[in-house]
Motif scaffolding. Structure first.
Motif, PDB file in Angstrom:
ATOM      1  N   UNK A 119      50.485 -67.218 161.450  1.00 42.62           N
ATOM      2  CA  UNK A 119      50.260 -68.287 162.148  1.00 42.62           C
ATOM      3  C   UNK A 119      51.164 -69.519 161.450  1.00 42.62           C
ATOM      4  N   UNK A 120      51.170 -69.465 159.951  1.00 44.48           N
ATOM      5  CA  UNK A 120      52.190 -70.646 159.254  1.00 44.48           C
ATOM      6  C   UNK A 120      53.336 -70.266 159.797  1.00 44.48           C
ATOM      7  N   UNK A 147      69.860 -74.508 147.717  1.00 46.14           N
ATOM      8  CA  UNK A 147      69.643 -75.589 148.610  1.00 46.14           C
ATOM      9  C   UNK A 147      68.403 -76.085 148.237  1.00 46.14           C
ATOM     10  N   UNK A 148      68.405 -77.451 148.774  1.00 49.18           N
ATOM     11  CA  UNK A 148      66.783 -78.085 148.725  1.00 49.18           C
ATOM     12  C   UNK A 148      65.974 -77.057 149.499  1.00 49.18           C
ATOM     13  N   UNK A 149      64.682 -77.159 149.354  1.00 53.11           N
ATOM     14  CA  UNK A 149      63.810 -76.289 150.161  1.00 53.11           C
ATOM     15  C   UNK A 149      62.322 -76.017 149.375  1.00 53.11           C
ATOM     16  N   UNK A 150      61.531 -75.358 150.052  1.00 56.62           N
ATOM     17  CA  UNK A 150      60.341 -75.231 149.700  1.00 56.62           C
ATOM     18  C   UNK A 150      59.735 -73.743 149.638  1.00 56.62           C
ATOM     19  N   UNK A 151      58.731 -73.257 149.084  1.00 55.35           N
ATOM     20  CA  UNK A 151      57.943 -71.986 148.932  1.00 55.35           C
ATOM     21  C   UNK A 151      56.751 -72.637 149.182  1.00 55.35           C
ATOM     22  N   UNK A 152      55.956 -72.004 150.064  1.00 57.02           N
ATOM     23  CA  UNK A 152      54.751 -71.905 150.685  1.00 57.02           C
ATOM     24  C   UNK A 152      53.932 -70.732 150.328  1.00 57.02           C
ATOM     25  N   UNK A 153      52.921 -70.998 149.480  1.00 52.83           N
ATOM     26  CA  UNK A 153      52.081 -69.785 148.989  1.00 52.83           C
ATOM     27  C   UNK A 153      50.757 -70.176 149.959  1.00 52.83           C
ATOM     28  N   UNK A 154      50.408 -68.934 150.968  1.00 48.94           N
ATOM     29  CA  UNK A 154      49.457 -69.096 151.811  1.00 48.94           C
ATOM     30  C   UNK A 154      48.634 -67.850 151.729  1.00 48.94           C
ATOM     31  N   UNK A 155      47.224 -67.767 152.023  1.00 51.57           N
ATOM     32  CA  UNK A 155      46.450 -66.619 152.130  1.00 51.57           C
ATOM     33  C   UNK A 155      46.955 -65.789 153.228  1.00 51.57           C
ATOM     34  N   UNK A 208      50.489 -77.330 158.637  1.00 48.45           N
ATOM     35  CA  UNK A 208      50.159 -76.759 159.990  1.00 48.45           C
ATOM     36  C   UNK A 208      48.946 -75.954 160.103  1.00 48.45           C
ATOM     37  N   UNK A 209      47.797 -76.895 159.495  1.00 47.92           N
ATOM     38  CA  UNK A 209      46.225 -76.342 159.297  1.00 47.92           C
ATOM     39  C   UNK A 209      45.990 -75.481 158.397  1.00 47.92           C
ATOM     40  N   UNK A 210      46.979 -75.102 157.582  1.00 51.69           N
ATOM     41  CA  UNK A 210      46.511 -73.968 156.496  1.00 51.69           C
ATOM     42  C   UNK A 210      46.725 -74.828 155.248  1.00 51.69           C
ATOM     43  N   UNK A 211      45.843 -74.273 154.243  1.00 44.64           N
ATOM     44  CA  UNK A 211      45.861 -74.868 152.860  1.00 44.64           C
ATOM     45  C   UNK A 211      46.757 -74.031 152.195  1.00 44.64           C
TER      46      UNK A 211
END
Lengths: 370, 127
Positions: free
Chosen positions: A211-212, A197-205, A183-186
């Motif tokens: 916004x993310x 469950x299946x899934x993700x963890x997202x590290x973001x500044x 979504x436009x974020x590194x």
């Protein structure tokens, strides 16, 4: 105690969250109904703010050797792009925290400890680093962490990534990560989680967190994603048999008591590490009490610190317990005297003066269909 | 914000009671309490025919996160319990002043009770 707020606090307020203090952080407990949030993660997807977790970067020539010394696992042996669950113990073998280590390369690792323990872990790592050529940087205050958990998590992530990057999502194995644009974020996108469950963890500044969060919520709407608080996070992780620091894990319990002996690399690591001799002794001596799963035969749940009884005598204590929303019966994790820890053993939990029947069962209580 | 029903009286322990001059009075828990408890999954109610005492425990309410004692707002004999709420405790969350009522009691004497206004002032909630 100072109150900490994540970069998503205003988002949670807008969503009508009720808040709770967790490790010094004001965190959403639930937004609507914790049961609805729990079922959403099992059946569709849930969105969690985990920004209270710590992020400690370890970099430098001796990063791997240093982590092998500071933690109980053999972290230098992780492959690039993979993550590993580990523990940081004190010299007595007591558990300071459980954590996940992500390896970016020979000289770069990310250590993720729990919220309340993050400052302690960062200090302990810095202290243990003095004899090594490494840099320990606590980036917790500038890093947000968002989790997307549930069977629809991958489909949601695909909507938020460029088609050329889709294989970075779909080919990502459990306990592995990639760096890509979501979504436009590194972000650092890791296929890890604490829900079973299946899934993700997202590290973001921090400055991209709100916004993310909004982008994930919007992309997930058609799949039934809901924001989830700590109440459902706790019931989900309990069903998945995952330990919680402060409940199942503490300075008073050895990794062997907690069933985490496999995390301690006594054999595969040649050198010394913090806690080694105490842990060798603890393994040799064996555990008096072991962590077990308990299934309730009635409707009422055991709760933390309730005594476990065998023929009226106290033989253990509940560490976590509640009715399992997915399974429909009460479940609990508990430390029980080893002679009563066999699967199938009938035990009672003292429910405020009334003995309620439970049975020792294998962990986890819930395992997703793959 | 949770609703506080204006026509009811309340105990400090979050039970409400609807006095009915002609027959047994109805007891339940407030929406404020139901919301604070979270999703209610189990309720243990006093037996029909037993005597409950104002200000004393007479049952338990269990949510996913915790267990709370249920206190009686009045002294008297229990004449009926809400079997629907026992079978489906979520009714206590969804309709605390209606389908989620708990038990009926023939009132002998009242404990210290609050008006809806007083209860809302202490506990928050919307009249």
């Amino acid at each position: 105690m100072t109150e900490n707020y994540t970069a998503l606090y205003e988002e949670h307020k807008k969503l009508g969250a009720s808040f709770t203090d967790f490790g010094g952080w004001q965190m959403p407990l639930k937004y609507s109904s914790e049961l609805a949030e729990h079922h959403a993660v099992r059946n569709a997807a849930g969105l969690f703010d985990l920004s209270h977790m710590g992020e400690v970067w370890v970099s430098g020539l001796e990063a791997g050797a240093f982590l092998d010394y500071a933690l109980v696992g053999k972290l230098s042996a992780i492959a690039d792009g993979k993550a590993k669950y580990s523990l940081i113990c004190n010299a007595d073998g007591g558990i300071i925290d459980d954590l996940i280590v992500y390896r970016f390369g020979d000289e770069k690792y990310l250590v993720v400890p729990n919220a309340g323990n993050a400052p302690t872990v960062a200090v302990a790592l810095a202290e243990r680093a003095t004899a090594f050529n490494v840099k320990v940087e606590d980036a917790s205050a500038i890093t947000s962490l968002i989790a997307v958990q549930g069977p629809k998590a991958e489909a949601i992530l695909l909507k938020l990534t460029a088609e050329a990057q889709h294989p970075l999502v779909t080919d990502l194995k459990y306990y592995a990560f990639n760096e890509l644009t979501v979504a436009g974020h590194n972000v650092i996108l890791a296929r890890t989680g604490y829900t079973g469950e299946d899934g993700f963890e997202l590290f973001v500044a921090n400055d991209g967190a709100a916004s993310l969060w909004a982008s994930v919520a919007e992309a997930g709407a058609e799949f039934g994603i809901v924001p989830c608080g700590l109440a459902s996070r706790d019931s989900l992780r309990l069903e998945a048999g995952m330990p919680l620091y402060g409940n199942e894990l503490s300075l008073e319990r050895s990794p062997f008591d907690a069933g985490l002996g496999g995390v301690v690399a006594l054999k595969s690591k040649e050198g010394d590490f913090v806690g080694r001799s105490a842990l060798e002794a603890a393994k040799e001596a064996g555990s008096k009490r072991k962590l077990v799963g308990l299934k309730g035969l009635g409707r009422r749940a055991g709760r933390g610190h309730y005594p476990i009884l065998k023929d009226g005598a106290v033989v253990g204590e509940v560490t976590s317990g509640q009715p399992s929303p997915t399974l429909g019966y009460p479940v609990a994790m508990a430390y029980v005297d080893v002679e009563h820890a066999e699967i199938g053993t009938a035990l009672d939990i003292d429910l405020r003066g009334k003995a309620e029947p439970f049975e020792v069962v294998a962990l986890p209580f819930y395992k997703r269909q793959k | 914000m949770a609703k506080v029903a204006a026509e009811l009286k309340y105990s400090a322990e979050h039970e409400w009671i609807a006095f009915d001059g002609s027959g047994p009075s109805v007891v339940g828990v407030s929406a404020v309490a139901a919301e604070a408890l979270g999703d209610i999954v189990y309720v243990d109610l006093p037996e029909v025919g037993s005597t409950v005492t104002a200000g004393e425990t007479c049952g338990e309410i269990e949510s996913t996160k915790s267990v709370s004692d249920l206190y009686s707002p009045v002294t008297g004999e229990v004449t009926e319990i809400n079997e629907d709420a026992v079978g489906d405790p979520a009714l206590i969350n969804s309709d605390p002043y209606g389908a989620g009522w708990l038990f009926k009691v023939t009132v002998e004497s009242e404990g210290p009770l609050l008006s809806a206004q007083e209860y809302a002032e202490v506990n928050g909630g919307e009249l």
